[in-house]
Design a protein around this motif. Structure first.
Motif, short mmCIF file in Angstrom:
data_model
loop_
_atom_site.label_atom_id
_atom_site.label_comp_id
_atom_site.label_asym_id
_atom_site.label_seq_id
_atom_site.Cartn_x
_atom_site.Cartn_y
_atom_site.Cartn_z
N HIS A 1 97.52 33.11 8.11
CA HIS A 1 98.45 32.73 7.06
C HIS A 1 99.29 33.91 6.57
O HIS A 1 100.52 33.86 6.54
CB HIS A 1 97.70 32.11 5.88
N ASP A 2 98.63 34.99 6.18
CA ASP A 2 99.33 36.11 5.54
C ASP A 2 100.04 36.98 6.56
O ASP A 2 99.66 37.04 7.74
CB ASP A 2 98.34 36.97 4.76
N ALA A 3 101.02 37.73 6.07
CA ALA A 3 101.70 38.70 6.92
C ALA A 3 100.86 39.94 7.16
O ALA A 3 101.14 40.72 8.07
CB ALA A 3 103.03 39.10 6.28
N THR A 4 99.81 40.13 6.35
CA THR A 4 98.90 41.26 6.52
C THR A 4 97.48 40.75 6.74
O THR A 4 97.16 39.60 6.43
CB THR A 4 98.92 42.20 5.30
N LEU A 5 96.63 41.65 7.21
CA LEU A 5 95.23 41.33 7.50
C LEU A 5 94.34 41.46 6.27
O LEU A 5 93.17 41.03 6.29
CB LEU A 5 94.70 42.25 8.60
N ASN A 6 94.83 42.02 5.19
CA ASN A 6 94.00 42.50 4.10
C ASN A 6 93.14 41.42 3.44
O ASN A 6 91.96 41.66 3.14
CB ASN A 6 94.87 43.17 3.04
N ARG A 7 93.69 40.25 3.17
CA ARG A 7 92.98 39.26 2.36
C ARG A 7 91.86 38.57 3.11
O ARG A 7 90.80 38.31 2.53
CB ARG A 7 93.97 38.21 1.82
N THR A 8 92.05 38.26 4.38
CA THR A 8 91.10 37.38 5.08
C THR A 8 90.29 38.07 6.17
O THR A 8 89.44 37.43 6.79
CB THR A 8 91.84 36.19 5.70
N THR A 9 90.54 39.36 6.43
CA THR A 9 89.79 40.05 7.48
C THR A 9 89.20 41.36 6.93
O THR A 9 89.46 41.75 5.79
CB THR A 9 90.67 40.38 8.71
N LEU B 1 87.39 37.90 10.90
CA LEU B 1 87.59 37.24 9.63
C LEU B 1 86.47 37.57 8.65
O LEU B 1 85.31 37.75 9.05
CB LEU B 1 87.67 35.73 9.83
N ARG B 2 86.81 37.60 7.37
CA ARG B 2 85.84 37.84 6.31
C ARG B 2 85.70 36.57 5.48
O ARG B 2 86.53 36.27 4.62
CB ARG B 2 86.31 38.99 5.41
N PRO B 3 84.65 35.75 5.73
CA PRO B 3 84.49 34.50 4.98
C PRO B 3 84.34 34.76 3.49
O PRO B 3 83.68 35.72 3.08
CB PRO B 3 83.21 33.89 5.57
N ARG B 4 84.95 33.92 2.67
CA ARG B 4 84.85 34.06 1.22
C ARG B 4 83.43 33.77 0.75
O ARG B 4 82.77 32.84 1.22
CB ARG B 4 85.81 33.08 0.54
N ASP B 5 82.97 34.56 -0.21
CA ASP B 5 81.62 34.38 -0.74
C ASP B 5 81.45 33.03 -1.41
O ASP B 5 80.35 32.48 -1.45
CB ASP B 5 81.30 35.49 -1.74
N ALA B 6 82.54 32.47 -1.93
CA ALA B 6 82.45 31.21 -2.68
C ALA B 6 82.32 29.99 -1.78
O ALA B 6 82.06 28.89 -2.28
CB ALA B 6 83.68 31.06 -3.57
N LEU B 7 82.46 30.15 -0.48
CA LEU B 7 82.37 29.00 0.41
C LEU B 7 80.95 28.44 0.44
O LEU B 7 79.98 29.21 0.46
CB LEU B 7 82.77 29.39 1.83
N PRO B 8 80.80 27.13 0.45
CA PRO B 8 79.46 26.55 0.59
C PRO B 8 78.92 26.79 2.00
O PRO B 8 79.67 26.83 2.97
CB PRO B 8 79.69 25.06 0.33
N GLY B 9 77.62 26.99 2.11
CA GLY B 9 77.00 27.18 3.41
C GLY B 9 76.98 28.64 3.82
O GLY B 9 77.34 29.54 3.06
#
Length: 302
Positions: free
Chosen positions: A91-99, A118-126
């Protein structure tokens, strides 16, 4: 790779045997070719970025999970283009938020992309493991013809590359190409692809969507828009009007009552569990109308 618990079976989606001929995907069960946008139900649910409140966004595992759960008929993903022309899902133009890395996506080439995680968000269920974000080719080869895809072209210069990939796979009627710019939607249409145009609530205040009817297949509207702006979109003559990005049943019920026939959501599982209720402008709630169907007809007054 992922650890998943309590997944439901595939609901309403057929597991296909795929046969490739000349590079095109041919689901045998349908005989004539891949599942197309024209085969979608009257009210459509789209898993936005795979369902970003329930799965790691724009990941192969997230898209596969959304597909297996069967709570959405369309899978949405975003695309960027690397410096060597490789189309990737991001999605983003940079890698910072999701990786775990940083820097601009378009500074990488295909070889560099193999090292991105990818760096999964801590708030995700499972429980979710890190994985490499997919290329667009990998997503098309896994899901093409099995489910309708919505591809947002974050880089308009990538349109010709996307068109080539869809033509080679026989998917020009199975993939919506999304953008925020009417000029890009027009280019998409002229390339023989299905065009989707998304608009913000602010843009919708002055939009005249009927002007886009000749070249827009799906108008993607902001659920936060005013009632009058949503109704104007519904009455534009554009074949399908879907609302983004919906996360609560009340938001869904309002846009369906105003005539939208599609929901783009970060939480398809949550909405699948909540019955559609008649929406009242005064009270914001009403009586049950049954799951998965809008309480009003297209073009009805609010």
């Amino acid at each position: 790779m992922v650890t998943r618990t309590a997944l439901t079976g595939i609901a309403g989606l057929t597991s296909l045997a795929l046969a490739g001929q000349g590079g095109a995907i041919a689901p045998l069960e349908w005989g004539a070719g891949p599942l197309t946008v024209s085969a979608l139900p009257r009210v459509v649910y789209t898993a936005h970025r795979g369902g970003a409140r329930e799965v790691p966004e724009n990941s192969m595992t997230g898209l596969m999970t959304a597909y297996e759960r069967g709570t959405a008929q369309v899978l949405d993903l975003d695309t960027r283009i690397l410096r060597d022309g490789t189309m990737v899902v991001m999605h983003d133009a940079t890698l910072n938020r999701t990786t775990y890395l940083g820097g601009p996506v378009d500074a990488l080439d295909r070889r560099d992309w193999q090292g991105v995680r990818l760096r999964p968000r801590d708030a995700l269920p499972g429980s979710w493991r890190s994985e490499r974000p997919p290329t667009l080719a990998e997503v098309l080869d896994r899901f093409g013809g099995r489910v309708v895809l919505m591809v947002e072209a974050k880089d308009p210069r990538s349109l010709r590359a996307i068109a080539t990939m869809l033509r080679e796979r026989g998917l020009t009627r199975s993939v919506l190409v999304n953008s925020n710019h009417p000029a890009v939607a027009l280019r998409t249409h002229r390339l023989g692809l299905l065009s989707q145009l998304w608009r913000s609530a602010y843009q919708m205040r002055t939009d005249r969507p009927a002007r886009w009817r000749p070249f827009v297949d799906v108008l993607d509207v902001d659920h936060k828009a005013r009632d009058r702006d949503l109704v104007r979109a519904v009455r534009s003559g554009i074949p399908r009007v879907w609302a983004h990005t919906v996360v609560t049943p009340a938001q869904r019920d309002r846009v369906l009552a105003l005539g939208c026939d599609g929901i783009i959501t970060d939480a398809p599982g949550r909405l699948a569990r909540a019955r559609v209720r008649a929406w009242s402008r005064r009270q914001g709630q009403g009586q049950d109308q049954g799951q998965g169907q809008g309480p009003g007809q297209r073009g009805a007054m609010p």
